[in-house]
Design a protein around this motif. Structure first.
Motif, PDB file in Angstrom:
ATOM      1  N   TRP A 102      -1.024  13.161   2.434  1.00 33.35           N
ATOM      2  CA  TRP A 102      -0.535  14.464   2.002  1.00 33.35           C
ATOM      3  C   TRP A 102      -1.303  14.953   0.772  1.00 33.35           C
ATOM      4  O   TRP A 102      -1.653  16.114   0.670  1.00 33.35           O
ATOM      5  CB  TRP A 102       0.955  14.368   1.701  1.00 33.35           C
ATOM      6  N   LEU A 103      -1.576  14.054  -0.178  1.00 32.67           N
ATOM      7  CA  LEU A 103      -2.245  14.433  -1.423  1.00 32.67           C
ATOM      8  C   LEU A 103      -3.757  14.565  -1.294  1.00 32.67           C
ATOM      9  O   LEU A 103      -4.361  15.405  -1.951  1.00 32.67           O
ATOM     10  CB  LEU A 103      -1.933  13.397  -2.520  1.00 32.67           C
ATOM     11  N   ALA A 112      -6.134   5.692   3.211  1.00 32.81           N
ATOM     12  CA  ALA A 112      -5.755   5.188   1.887  1.00 32.81           C
ATOM     13  C   ALA A 112      -6.457   3.864   1.596  1.00 32.81           C
ATOM     14  O   ALA A 112      -6.493   2.976   2.443  1.00 32.81           O
ATOM     15  CB  ALA A 112      -4.248   4.993   1.824  1.00 32.81           C
ATOM     16  N   PRO A 113      -7.023   3.715   0.383  1.00 32.14           N
ATOM     17  CA  PRO A 113      -7.649   2.441   0.020  1.00 32.14           C
ATOM     18  C   PRO A 113      -6.594   1.352  -0.185  1.00 32.14           C
ATOM     19  O   PRO A 113      -5.423   1.646  -0.411  1.00 32.14           O
ATOM     20  CB  PRO A 113      -8.372   2.756  -1.286  1.00 32.14           C
ATOM     21  N   MET A 140       0.797   3.237  -3.155  1.00 32.18           N
ATOM     22  CA  MET A 140       1.203   4.527  -2.659  1.00 32.18           C
ATOM     23  C   MET A 140       1.275   4.443  -1.136  1.00 32.18           C
ATOM     24  O   MET A 140       0.315   3.999  -0.517  1.00 32.18           O
ATOM     25  CB  MET A 140       0.193   5.581  -3.118  1.00 32.18           C
ATOM     26  N   PRO A 141       2.352   4.889  -0.547  1.00 30.90           N
ATOM     27  CA  PRO A 141       2.428   4.853   0.913  1.00 30.90           C
ATOM     28  C   PRO A 141       1.336   5.720   1.541  1.00 30.90           C
ATOM     29  O   PRO A 141       0.912   6.724   0.972  1.00 30.90           O
ATOM     30  CB  PRO A 141       3.812   5.435   1.202  1.00 30.90           C
ATOM     31  N   THR A 142       0.909   5.318   2.718  1.00 31.35           N
ATOM     32  CA  THR A 142      -0.166   6.027   3.406  1.00 31.35           C
ATOM     33  C   THR A 142       0.177   7.490   3.628  1.00 31.35           C
ATOM     34  O   THR A 142      -0.682   8.355   3.490  1.00 31.35           O
ATOM     35  CB  THR A 142      -0.477   5.337   4.745  1.00 31.35           C
ATOM     36  N   SER A 143       1.432   7.807   3.968  1.00 32.71           N
ATOM     37  CA  SER A 143       1.806   9.201   4.211  1.00 32.71           C
ATOM     38  C   SER A 143       1.624  10.049   2.952  1.00 32.71           C
ATOM     39  O   SER A 143       1.190  11.200   3.022  1.00 32.71           O
ATOM     40  CB  SER A 143       3.245   9.292   4.713  1.00 32.71           C
TER      41      SER A 143
END
Length: 80
Positions: free
Chosen positions: A8-9, A16-17, A1-4
């Motif tokens: 956002w989530l 982000a891991p 999953m992209p960091t952005s």
């Protein structure tokens, strides 16, 4: 999953891991904490067969409720 997307989530979970190389390994955010867990990766056909087989067996037994120990403050599962 992209960091952005992660930010956002789940902005409360921090950065982000790292992505896992293991298929089906995902990160779940619960409150302010991130937990790594394993999920089933199934095709639509496999998922339909699993649901049909599982439903035929009836509901699974409910787990015992978790309770907080007054003495230690730890969470324990009641023994029935």
């Amino acid at each position: 999953m992209p960091t952005s997307t992660w930010n956002w989530l789940a902005p409360q979970a921090g950065s982000a891991p790292k992505r896992s190389a293991h298929p089906g390994r995902v990160h779940v955010v619960q409150g302010w904490t991130t937990h790594q867990t394993q999920v089933l990766l199934l095709t639509d056909t496999e998922a339909a067969a699993w649901v049909t087989t599982t439903a035929a067996r009836g509901p699974a037994p409910r787990p015992a409720p978790a309770r907080t120990c007054r003495a230690s403050g730890h969470l324990h599962t009641a023994q029935l």
